[in-house]
Design an enzyme around this catalytic site. Structure first.
Site, PDB file in Angstrom:
ATOM      1  N   THR A 132      35.739 -75.767  -9.887  1.00 12.20           N
ATOM      2  CA  THR A 132      34.966 -76.994  -8.919  1.00 12.20           C
ATOM      3  C   THR A 132      35.523 -78.263  -8.692  1.00 12.20           C
ATOM      4  OG1 THR A 132      33.221 -77.495 -11.450  1.00 12.20           O
ATOM      5  CG2 THR A 132      32.857 -75.493 -10.742  1.00 12.20           C
TER       6      THR A 132
ATOM      7  N   ASP B 258      33.442 -68.556 -18.537  1.00 15.02           N
ATOM      8  CA  ASP B 258      32.579 -68.903 -18.521  1.00 15.02           C
ATOM      9  C   ASP B 258      32.858 -66.860 -17.942  1.00 15.02           C
ATOM     10  OD1 ASP B 258      32.821 -68.668 -16.375  1.00 15.02           O
ATOM     11  OD2 ASP B 258      31.755 -70.959 -15.988  1.00 15.02           O
TER      12      ASP B 258
ATOM     13  N   MET C  91      35.583 -76.471 -19.782  1.00 12.87           N
ATOM     14  CA  MET C  91      36.455 -78.144 -19.831  1.00 12.87           C
ATOM     15  C   MET C  91      35.315 -78.628 -21.392  1.00 12.87           C
ATOM     16  SD  MET C  91      37.917 -79.284 -16.968  1.00 12.87           S
ATOM     17  CE  MET C  91      36.796 -78.415 -15.440  1.00 12.87           C
TER      18      MET C  91
ATOM     19  N   GLU D 128      17.198-130.230 -28.362  1.00 16.61           N
ATOM     20  CA  GLU D 128      17.527-128.135 -28.571  1.00 16.61           C
ATOM     21  C   GLU D 128      16.361-127.934 -27.943  1.00 16.61           C
ATOM     22  OE1 GLU D 128      17.411-127.136 -33.115  1.00 16.61           O
ATOM     23  OE2 GLU D 128      19.382-125.270 -31.786  1.00 16.61           O
TER      24      GLU D 128
ATOM     25  N   PRO E 188      14.896-115.747 -40.501  1.00 17.74           N
ATOM     26  CA  PRO E 188      13.866-116.490 -39.756  1.00 17.74           C
ATOM     27  C   PRO E 188      13.234-115.280 -39.024  1.00 17.74           C
ATOM     28  CG  PRO E 188      16.382-115.761 -38.588  1.00 17.74           C
ATOM     29  CD  PRO E 188      16.505-115.570 -40.472  1.00 17.74           C
ATOM     30  N   THR E 189      12.461-116.500 -38.536  1.00 16.59           N
ATOM     31  CA  THR E 189      11.881-115.382 -37.488  1.00 16.59           C
ATOM     32  C   THR E 189      12.187-115.268 -36.053  1.00 16.59           C
ATOM     33  OG1 THR E 189       9.138-115.501 -35.929  1.00 16.59           O
ATOM     34  CG2 THR E 189      10.087-117.688 -36.593  1.00 16.59           C
TER      35      THR E 189
ATOM     36  N   CYS F  12      20.940-120.826 -31.618  1.00 21.88           N
ATOM     37  CA  CYS F  12      20.860-121.784 -31.236  1.00 21.88           C
ATOM     38  C   CYS F  12      22.384-122.145 -31.083  1.00 21.88           C
ATOM     39  CB  CYS F  12      21.691-121.908 -32.891  1.00 21.88           C
ATOM     40  SG  CYS F  12      22.805-121.051 -34.080  1.00 21.88           S
TER      41      CYS F  12
ATOM     42  N   GLY G 109      13.747-122.553 -40.831  1.00 23.79           N
ATOM     43  CA  GLY G 109      13.854-124.475 -40.197  1.00 23.79           C
ATOM     44  C   GLY G 109      14.733-125.416 -41.583  1.00 23.79           C
TER      45      GLY G 109
END
Length: 986
Positions: A680, A569, A631, A420, A197-198, A331, A280
């Protein structure tokens, strides 16, 4: 004319084993799925179908067609004299792609379950990765719906469908009981015709293609003529992924230049074995009359009944979540509310509060004259937003309007509100009492949505009303206290309702499937789905040690381990921190080995280099000591050590629900335990399931989020942070504050996380200024901030974050701004954005029932004793307090002051990058937990405001209300800015 097949993402549940007939051996062209388990009798073929006329009525794309079992009726060829040459060429091309699909399916039906599941996963992953691009294409081409919501539908069609059916057997022997002598064998149906469908042109393609792949079928797609480009692109993506994973070439096909004539010819072709028809009424009827088994859809006209015992704010909020989703094209969405008179005025008040606009009688009349044309739904109104609809109807409404409400009393022809309406327009009926409410709801269903969906909002303890409603409603789905759009498709508001984008309506709706399309259903089955959300969780390291001096005592817990691989580090190594750690491990009989080359942003190359040392050392302990980068790096090493087959691009894939993701990380800890020691105060990484790695060759960052990455032990010793630099102290503390604030208002926040968030917020306000100003001279402040960071980490590890972090991730990556600073520059703008009782968009996750952000920000202000008599005043006080805190620790009020206001090119580059940053932030994993579901243009406006507009100036002039800009980000998404020298993509 070209009729090539491209990959399509389908919106239909895979034909499960019960729908797959045991096919007798007969010529391929004559194979038809006529023999169902439990019914071996073939139905006679119907008469040949009459030509189908073009239908102007718009029908919802999510409705399933009945299964009609019949032998294929012969299709008479059109006389050559009456056919145009190009029409004959089109029909010949159609024959060729059907033959190709048929040949590919003959090969595919011999594949094993393992092969099929591998292909299924690859296709789902590819569709999920393309969700945004396909959504943009769909909105641009169809001019219907909302891009951001189509992203969700594409994601649902791939991730949720894969998660539900990944372990379902669809090949060979699928069930066997030797004692009873029962064996069930699955056989594919053959070649499926998929009508697209669109209204849902890409999610439907994804769903139907995944259905075909999982069940060893081929599929030939007929896109809607007004959505062909995006549907074909979706099909191409799925097909390429499937073929790359080993699927036969040509298994997924499509009509390149769709037309009604070719769609009809496709459905009538004798080599088609099943039709999945979504579209449709004319197209669905043609499928029924084709002579082939068909699964189609029925019309939806969902009533939402609100009785006197209902939670009114939750009911209204749920209805608005549903009705505004994709501008109402689903729908199953509520078309009318039926409200008991006793609470009618309260419901009206709540609707207005949340952004609904009540039309006058004259405006209702204008609306009705536009909504219906010649007694049918006007295609021009489908999927349009409320403000645009009002202008179309001939009047103006506030820009914040979410839905238009029309009060009505009559049901049936002559009252447009009772039809609808595939747009954000709701009819509203006042019922005298409960009996009258049920009567009206039943009439609405019978008038326009027989068999589809009905919805009741009531107290969960009101068993009498629930029983009355389920007995009276002739609908397949009866939803209790759930948004109809999201509730009906399953697996969101009730995890036992199967996820599907093709919703059967039973015999009431002229379909034979009375459930969300799946296993064989030859009887009408009512499903009463109570709102039963899945369990929540709180996950943290099994052991967390804190207090000054805790490092020494905590490490003694590791006695008995043999080898520890330490990750850190260079600065920490040079400071001798790792030496202190090693000196404590050796007396415990633990042999250490140190990797010190962790860079600020861990890369795959660095991790691979470390893995060479780690694997040869064979540790049973991995210890990360440092900030977020060590970490992160150690978590990645842990993962690669235990699961070397890991592919980062897979485990880093975005997910809507961490429990349903396509790719998950296996449990860790079988080879080594992981210990995190932060030096930290800010990231909280020592207690979180998150890590980030960068592929230095491509520049791609892979964010990993999985509870398997949570450390086994965290040691938070404040002695290790006394020497933190002032700037790092400030930025880390503000990062912890944003962790706490965002997790407190997150849609995933729980009673278990909110207390942690609030405590961390208090601690940051109390101790961050002291920690920044006094440094190591104030050990109490240092320790409190260290604890606050870990407490906030536990909160957001379980409640997640929001769009402040989403934007900060992109701001930092693009403009090289430290993460904590980026968060600080944006957080007040995000507080203003979220602080509303009527957000234009709400997230669809089950933990989010009613907008709560305004209340929760006010609660934070109360906890900080900031004053204010109304919620809005308290939020303003909170923003002022955050800005004072930022200023006190040296953070400016705007991004311009950080990037460089003296550089004219800096502003140009920044503004040129906001669109790309906005799209990236929208796709960031943190976005889904934000209390206000953002539009891309909202994110861009916040990024632009934060550049040069101090938030206090904005609040003073405009207040808290955030009005989304009128312009759209869709068309300019692919127009990349041309950066000046030195300002390229980074």
């Amino acid at each position: 004319m070209q009729l090539t097949g491209r990959t399509s993402v389908a919106s239909g549940r895979s034909a499960s084993r019960d729908l797959a007939p045991v096919r007798p051996s007969r010529p391929r062209a004559a194979r038809v799925s006529a023999e169902y388990i439990g019914d071996k009798k073939n139905n006679p073929a119907p008469a040949a179908a009459a030509p189908v006329k073009e239908e102007t009525t718009v029908s919802n794309s999510l409705k399933p067609t009945p299964v009609v079992e019949a032998k294929p009726a012969p299709v008479a060829a059109a006389p050559a004299a009456e056919a145009k040459p190009d029409a004959l060429a089109d029909l010949q091309g159609l024959k060729e792609i059907i033959n190709t699909a048929c040949a590919a399916q003959e090969v595919y039906e011999e594949f094993s379950q393992a092969d099929v599941d591998h292909i299924f996963k690859a296709a789902a992953s590819a569709a999920s990765a393309a969700r945004i691009e396909l959504a943009v294409m769909a909105v641009e081409e169809t001019k219907m719906g909302l891009m951001e919501d189509k992203v969700v539908k594409n994601h649902f069609a791939s991730e949720y469908i894969y998660n539900k059916y990944k372990d379902v057997k669809t090949c060979d022997v699928i069930e066997e009981d030797e004692l009873d002598g029962i064996k069930k064998v699955a056989e594919p149906i053959g070649v499926i015709a998929g009508i697209v469908p669109t209204t849902n042109p890409t999610s439907t393609v994804i769903f139907k293609c995944l259905l075909a792949l999982k069940t060893r079928n081929a599929i030939v797609l007929s896109p809607h003529v007004r959505a062909a480009k995006c549907s074909i692109e979706a099909a191409r993506i799925v097909r390429e992924a499937a073929e790359a994973a080993g699927a036969p070439k040509g298994l997924i096909q499509w009509i390149e230049k769709p037309s009604l004539a070719l769609a009809t010819a496709l459905m009538k072709d004798p080599k088609i074995n099943l039709i999945l028809a979504t579209g449709g009424p004319g197209m669905v009827k043609a499928a029924y009359e084709s002579g082939h088994p068909s699964i189609g859809v029925g019309a939806g006209n969902t009533p939402a009944v609100i009785d006197a015992s209902a939670d009114i704010p939750m009911a209204v909020s749920s209805i608005l979540i549903s009705k505004t989703f994709d501008n109402g094209v689903i729908c199953a969405s509520e078309q009318n509310m039926v409200v008991e008179a006793a609470v009618y005025d309260e419901v009206v008040k709540e609707l207005k509060l949340r952004g609904a606009y009540f039309m006058s009688k004259e405006e209702c009349k204008k609306a009705g004259e536009t909504i219906l044309k010649d007694g049918r739904l006007n295609a021009d109104v489908v999927g349009q937003k409320a403000t645009a609809l009002a202008r179309m109807f001939g009047f103006e409404v506030p820009v914040t309007t979410k839905v238009l409400v029309g009060e009505a009393s009559h049901i049936g022809h002559g009252e447009p509100m009772s039809y609808e309406k595939l747009c954000p327009v709701l009819g509203m009926y006042k019922a005298d009492d409960w009996t009258d409410a049920v009567k009206k709801a039943k009439s609405l269903v019978e008038f326009g949505g027989h068999g589809h969906t009905s919805c009741l909002y009531t107290s969960p303890q009101n068993k009498e009303h629930i029983n009355d409603f389920q007995q009276a409603m002739e609908t397949v789905r009866i939803l209790i206290n759930s948004p109809a759009s999201q509730g009906a498709i399953g697996d969101l508001y009730n995890f036992h309702l199967d996820p599907s984008l093709t919703l059967g309506c039973g015999s009431w709706g002229s379909t034979s499937v009375s459930a969300n399309v799946g296993p064989q259903h030859l009887i009408n089955v009512k499903t009463v789905a109570m709102r039963m959300e899945n369990m929540l969780w709180f996950k943290a390291p099994p052991k967390i040690y804190f207090k000054r001096g805790s490092l020494d005592l905590a490490l003694r817990e590791l006695a008995g381990h043999k080898r520890a691989f330490i990750v850190t580090d260079p600065p920490l190594f040079e400071m001798g921190i790792t030496t202190q750690l090693i000196n404590k491990l050796i007396p415990l009989g633990i042999q250490p080995k140190t990797f010190t080359n962790v860079e600020p942003d861990p890369t795959l190359g660095m991790v691979q280099k470390a893995m060479e040392e780690l694997r040869s050392f064979k540790p049973d302990l991995i210890i990360a000591i440092g900030g977020g980068s060590p970490m992160d790096a150690a978590k990645l090493m842990w993962l690669m050590y235990e699961h070397p087959e890991t592919k980062f691009e897979e485990v880093a894939a975005r997910f809507m629900d961490i429990r349903k993701r396509i790719n998950a990380i296996p449990d860790l800890g079988k080879l080594a335990k992981f210990v995190a020691i932060p030096t930290t105060s800010g990231t909280g990484s020592e207690v979180t399931p998150f890590a980030v790695v960068t592929d230095e060759k491509t520049g791609i960052k892979y964010p990993l989020a999985d509870y398997a990455l949570v450390p086994n032990m965290a040691i938070c010793d404040a002695n290790l942070v006394d020497s933190m630099p002032t700037r790092l102290t400030a930025y880390g503390g503000l990062d912890a504050l944003v962790h706490a604030v965002e997790s407190y208002v997150s849609v995933c926040a729980t009673d278990y996380t909110k207390g942690l968030s609030l405590q961390a917020i208090r601690m940051v306000f109390d101790y961050l200024p002291r920690s920044v100003k006094n440094g190591s001279k104030d050990p109490i402040a240092k320790e409190k901030m260290h604890n606050a960071a870990t407490i906030a980490g536990m909160a957001f590890a379980n409640a997640f974050l929001g769009v402040c972090h989403s934007m900060a991730h992109k701001l930092g990556g693009t403009h090289h701004i430290a993460h904590g600073l980026a968060n600080a520059l944006l957080i007040s703008h995000v507080i203003r954005y979220n602080a509303t009782d009527k957000p234009f968009k709400q997230t669809c996750f089950p933990q989010y029932a009613v907008p709560k952000a305004l209340d929760r920000y006010a609660e934070i202000a109360d906890a900080l004793v900031l004053g204010g008599s109304t919620k809005e005043e308290k939020v303003v006080k909170l923003i002022e307090a955050v800005e004072r805190l930022k200023a006190e620790v040296g953070v400016p009020a705007t991004i311009r002051e950080v990037v460089g206001s003296d550089k004219p090119e800096a502003e140009w580059f920044y503004m040129s990058s906001t669109l790309d940053m906005s799209y990236q932030a929208f796709d960031d994993q943190c976005t889904g937990a934000n209390p206000r579901y953002p539009l891309v243009k909202d994110l861009r406006k916040m990024l632009e405001d934060a550049w040069s507009k101090p938030i206090l100036d904005i609040v003073a002039k405009e207040g808290l209300e955030f009005v989304s800009p009128a312009s759209s980000c869709l068309k300019s998404r692919l127009d990349k800015p041309h950066f000046p020298a030195g300002y390229g993509a980074r």
